[in-house]
Design a protein around this motif. Sequence first.
Motif, PDB file in Angstrom:
ATOM      1  N   MET A   1      25.034  41.671  39.213  1.00 18.47           N
ATOM      2  CA  MET A   1      26.254  41.392  39.970  1.00 18.47           C
ATOM      3  C   MET A   1      27.065  40.328  39.218  1.00 18.47           C
ATOM      4  O   MET A   1      26.513  39.336  38.746  1.00 18.47           O
ATOM      5  N   GLY A   2      28.358  40.523  39.079  1.00 18.46           N
ATOM      6  CA  GLY A   2      29.212  39.589  38.349  1.00 18.46           C
ATOM      7  C   GLY A   2      29.491  38.335  39.149  1.00 18.46           C
ATOM      8  O   GLY A   2      28.983  38.164  40.250  1.00 18.46           O
ATOM      9  N   VAL A   3      30.282  37.448  38.568  1.00 18.58           N
ATOM     10  CA  VAL A   3      30.592  36.193  39.252  1.00 18.58           C
ATOM     11  C   VAL A   3      31.762  36.353  40.220  1.00 18.58           C
ATOM     12  O   VAL A   3      32.100  35.430  40.950  1.00 18.58           O
ATOM     13  N   MET A   4      32.376  37.527  40.220  1.00 18.20           N
ATOM     14  CA  MET A   4      33.478  37.826  41.144  1.00 18.20           C
ATOM     15  C   MET A   4      34.561  36.748  41.063  1.00 18.20           C
ATOM     16  O   MET A   4      34.911  36.112  42.055  1.00 18.20           O
ATOM     17  N   SER A   5      35.055  36.514  39.847  1.00 18.86           N
ATOM     18  CA  SER A   5      36.122  35.529  39.644  1.00 18.86           C
ATOM     19  C   SER A   5      37.413  36.012  40.283  1.00 18.86           C
ATOM     20  O   SER A   5      37.713  37.207  40.238  1.00 18.86           O
ATOM     21  N   CYS A   6      38.163  35.060  40.803  1.00 16.23           N
ATOM     22  CA  CYS A   6      39.508  35.376  41.284  1.00 16.23           C
ATOM     23  C   CYS A   6      40.278  35.928  40.088  1.00 16.23           C
ATOM     24  O   CYS A   6      40.232  35.366  38.989  1.00 16.23           O
ATOM     25  N   GLN A   7      40.962  37.023  40.273  1.00 16.18           N
ATOM     26  CA  GLN A   7      41.569  37.689  39.123  1.00 16.18           C
ATOM     27  C   GLN A   7      43.016  37.302  38.852  1.00 16.18           C
ATOM     28  O   GLN A   7      43.656  37.874  37.972  1.00 16.18           O
ATOM     29  N   ARG A   8      43.519  36.282  39.573  1.00 12.93           N
ATOM     30  CA  ARG A   8      44.842  35.782  39.190  1.00 12.93           C
ATOM     31  C   ARG A   8      44.675  34.903  37.955  1.00 12.93           C
ATOM     32  O   ARG A   8      43.686  34.178  37.828  1.00 12.93           O
ATOM     33  N   PRO A   9      45.643  34.948  37.021  1.00 14.62           N
ATOM     34  CA  PRO A   9      45.527  34.158  35.805  1.00 14.62           C
ATOM     35  C   PRO A   9      45.384  32.665  36.125  1.00 14.62           C
ATOM     36  O   PRO A   9      46.041  32.175  37.048  1.00 14.62           O
ATOM     37  N   GLU A  10      44.526  31.997  35.379  1.00 13.45           N
ATOM     38  CA  GLU A  10      44.338  30.544  35.463  1.00 13.45           C
ATOM     39  C   GLU A  10      43.642  30.085  36.740  1.00 13.45           C
ATOM     40  O   GLU A  10      43.442  28.894  36.944  1.00 13.45           O
ATOM     41  N   CYS A  11      43.273  30.991  37.624  1.00 11.12           N
ATOM     42  CA  CYS A  11      42.572  30.565  38.835  1.00 11.12           C
ATOM     43  C   CYS A  11      41.088  30.419  38.498  1.00 11.12           C
ATOM     44  O   CYS A  11      40.470  31.342  37.991  1.00 11.12           O
ATOM     45  N   PRO A  12      40.506  29.229  38.761  1.00 12.02           N
ATOM     46  CA  PRO A  12      39.120  28.970  38.374  1.00 12.02           C
ATOM     47  C   PRO A  12      38.087  29.447  39.393  1.00 12.02           C
ATOM     48  O   PRO A  12      36.889  29.347  39.149  1.00 12.02           O
ATOM     49  N   LEU A  19      38.711  41.793  48.120  1.00  7.64           N
ATOM     50  CA  LEU A  19      39.343  42.633  47.105  1.00  7.64           C
ATOM     51  C   LEU A  19      40.738  43.029  47.580  1.00  7.64           C
ATOM     52  O   LEU A  19      40.914  43.520  48.698  1.00  7.64           O
ATOM     53  N   VAL A  20      41.720  42.794  46.727  1.00 17.09           N
ATOM     54  CA  VAL A  20      43.091  43.205  47.024  1.00 17.09           C
ATOM     55  C   VAL A  20      43.559  44.071  45.864  1.00 17.09           C
ATOM     56  O   VAL A  20      43.575  43.605  44.720  1.00 17.09           O
ATOM     57  N   ALA A  21      43.895  45.303  46.161  1.00 15.28           N
ATOM     58  CA  ALA A  21      44.301  46.253  45.120  1.00 15.28           C
ATOM     59  C   ALA A  21      43.264  46.286  43.998  1.00 15.28           C
ATOM     60  O   ALA A  21      43.601  46.333  42.812  1.00 15.28           O
ATOM     61  N   GLY A  22      41.990  46.204  44.382  1.00 10.54           N
ATOM     62  CA  GLY A  22      40.909  46.299  43.401  1.00 10.54           C
ATOM     63  C   GLY A  22      40.617  45.007  42.659  1.00 10.54           C
ATOM     64  O   GLY A  22      39.752  44.977  41.802  1.00 10.54           O
ATOM     65  N   ALA A  23      41.340  43.931  42.980  1.00 12.29           N
ATOM     66  CA  ALA A  23      41.151  42.657  42.281  1.00 12.29           C
ATOM     67  C   ALA A  23      40.537  41.629  43.231  1.00 12.29           C
ATOM     68  O   ALA A  23      40.970  41.517  44.388  1.00 12.29           O
ATOM     69  N   TYR A  24      39.538  40.862  42.735  1.00  9.97           N
ATOM     70  CA  TYR A  24      38.978  39.792  43.563  1.00  9.97           C
ATOM     71  C   TYR A  24      40.013  38.689  43.738  1.00  9.97           C
ATOM     72  O   TYR A  24      40.722  38.339  42.801  1.00  9.97           O
ATOM     73  N   LEU A  25      40.075  38.187  44.949  1.00  4.54           N
ATOM     74  CA  LEU A  25      41.041  37.131  45.264  1.00  4.54           C
ATOM     75  C   LEU A  25      40.301  36.029  46.022  1.00  4.54           C
ATOM     76  O   LEU A  25      39.552  36.310  46.969  1.00  4.54           O
ATOM     77  N   CYS A  26      40.480  34.771  45.602  1.00  2.00           N
ATOM     78  CA  CYS A  26      39.828  33.652  46.285  1.00  2.00           C
ATOM     79  C   CYS A  26      40.561  33.359  47.600  1.00  2.00           C
ATOM     80  O   CYS A  26      41.649  33.874  47.846  1.00  2.00           O
ATOM     81  N   PHE A  56      52.252  39.696  42.542  1.00  2.00           N
ATOM     82  CA  PHE A  56      51.527  38.518  43.016  1.00  2.00           C
ATOM     83  C   PHE A  56      50.261  38.293  42.198  1.00  2.00           C
ATOM     84  O   PHE A  56      49.930  37.166  41.825  1.00  2.00           O
ATOM     85  N   LEU A  57      49.555  39.375  41.915  1.00  2.00           N
ATOM     86  CA  LEU A  57      48.270  39.276  41.211  1.00  2.00           C
ATOM     87  C   LEU A  57      48.433  38.890  39.743  1.00  2.00           C
ATOM     88  O   LEU A  57      47.502  38.410  39.119  1.00  2.00           O
ATOM     89  N   GLU A  58      49.626  39.063  39.206  1.00  2.00           N
ATOM     90  CA  GLU A  58      49.850  38.823  37.780  1.00  2.00           C
ATOM     91  C   GLU A  58      50.205  37.386  37.429  1.00  2.00           C
ATOM     92  O   GLU A  58      50.324  37.051  36.258  1.00  2.00           O
ATOM     93  N   VAL A  59      50.414  36.551  38.434  1.00  2.00           N
ATOM     94  CA  VAL A  59      50.859  35.179  38.146  1.00  2.00           C
ATOM     95  C   VAL A  59      49.860  34.154  38.695  1.00  2.00           C
ATOM     96  O   VAL A  59      49.106  34.450  39.618  1.00  2.00           O
ATOM     97  N   PRO A  60      49.850  32.952  38.107  1.00  2.00           N
ATOM     98  CA  PRO A  60      48.863  31.934  38.492  1.00  2.00           C
ATOM     99  C   PRO A  60      49.017  31.479  39.938  1.00  2.00           C
ATOM    100  O   PRO A  60      50.082  31.645  40.541  1.00  2.00           O
ATOM    101  N   PRO A  61      47.951  30.886  40.482  1.00  2.00           N
ATOM    102  CA  PRO A  61      47.993  30.369  41.852  1.00  2.00           C
ATOM    103  C   PRO A  61      49.168  29.413  42.033  1.00  2.00           C
ATOM    104  O   PRO A  61      49.504  28.662  41.126  1.00  2.00           O
ATOM    105  N   GLY A  62      49.777  29.474  43.184  1.00  2.00           N
ATOM    106  CA  GLY A  62      50.890  28.572  43.494  1.00  2.00           C
ATOM    107  C   GLY A  62      52.243  29.160  43.155  1.00  2.00           C
ATOM    108  O   GLY A  62      53.267  28.651  43.601  1.00  2.00           O
ATOM    109  N   SER A  63      52.251  30.250  42.388  1.00  2.00           N
ATOM    110  CA  SER A  63      53.524  30.820  41.951  1.00  2.00           C
ATOM    111  C   SER A  63      54.383  31.295  43.116  1.00  2.00           C
ATOM    112  O   SER A  63      55.610  31.312  43.024  1.00  2.00           O
ATOM    113  N   TYR A  64      53.730  31.682  44.208  1.00  2.00           N
ATOM    114  CA  TYR A  64      54.479  32.198  45.353  1.00  2.00           C
ATOM    115  C   TYR A  64      54.557  31.200  46.496  1.00  2.00           C
ATOM    116  O   TYR A  64      54.990  31.526  47.586  1.00  2.00           O
ATOM    117  N   SER A  65      54.122  29.961  46.225  1.00  2.00           N
ATOM    118  CA  SER A  65      54.261  28.931  47.253  1.00  2.00           C
ATOM    119  C   SER A  65      55.712  28.480  47.297  1.00  2.00           C
ATOM    120  O   SER A  65      56.367  28.380  46.263  1.00  2.00           O
TER     121      SER A  65
END
Length: 86
Positions: A1-12, A19-26, A56-65
């Motif tokens: 099993m993987g680490v299931m990293s948030c898949q937005r760029p730069e999100c640690p 899962l949103v649109a197949g991408a893990y999201l924190c 939304f998924l293509e940009v780093p956290p906070g981009s849509y705040s």
Amino acid sequence: MGVMSCQRPECPEILCRRLVAGAYLCEGCWDELLRFKAGWPETMKRSEVRTKLCAFLEVPPGSYSTISREEVDEEFNRFVRDGDDD
Ligand SMILES: [Zn+2]
């Protein structure tokens, strides 16, 4: 099993279960997505939902705040360079 990293760029964040649109999201990015979605129009085309999610998924956290006027100015200035600097 993987680490299931948030898949937005730069999100640690890791160990994400949602899962949103197949991408893990924190949880932080999920909350940001819900706040973003709250501002969507009352009615939309299905394709617009997909487009917004993908963007939304293509940009780093906070981009849509939503940020303050001062932060808007800071963000704007990040993109501006004086041509004489080269
Ligand atoms: Zn995240």
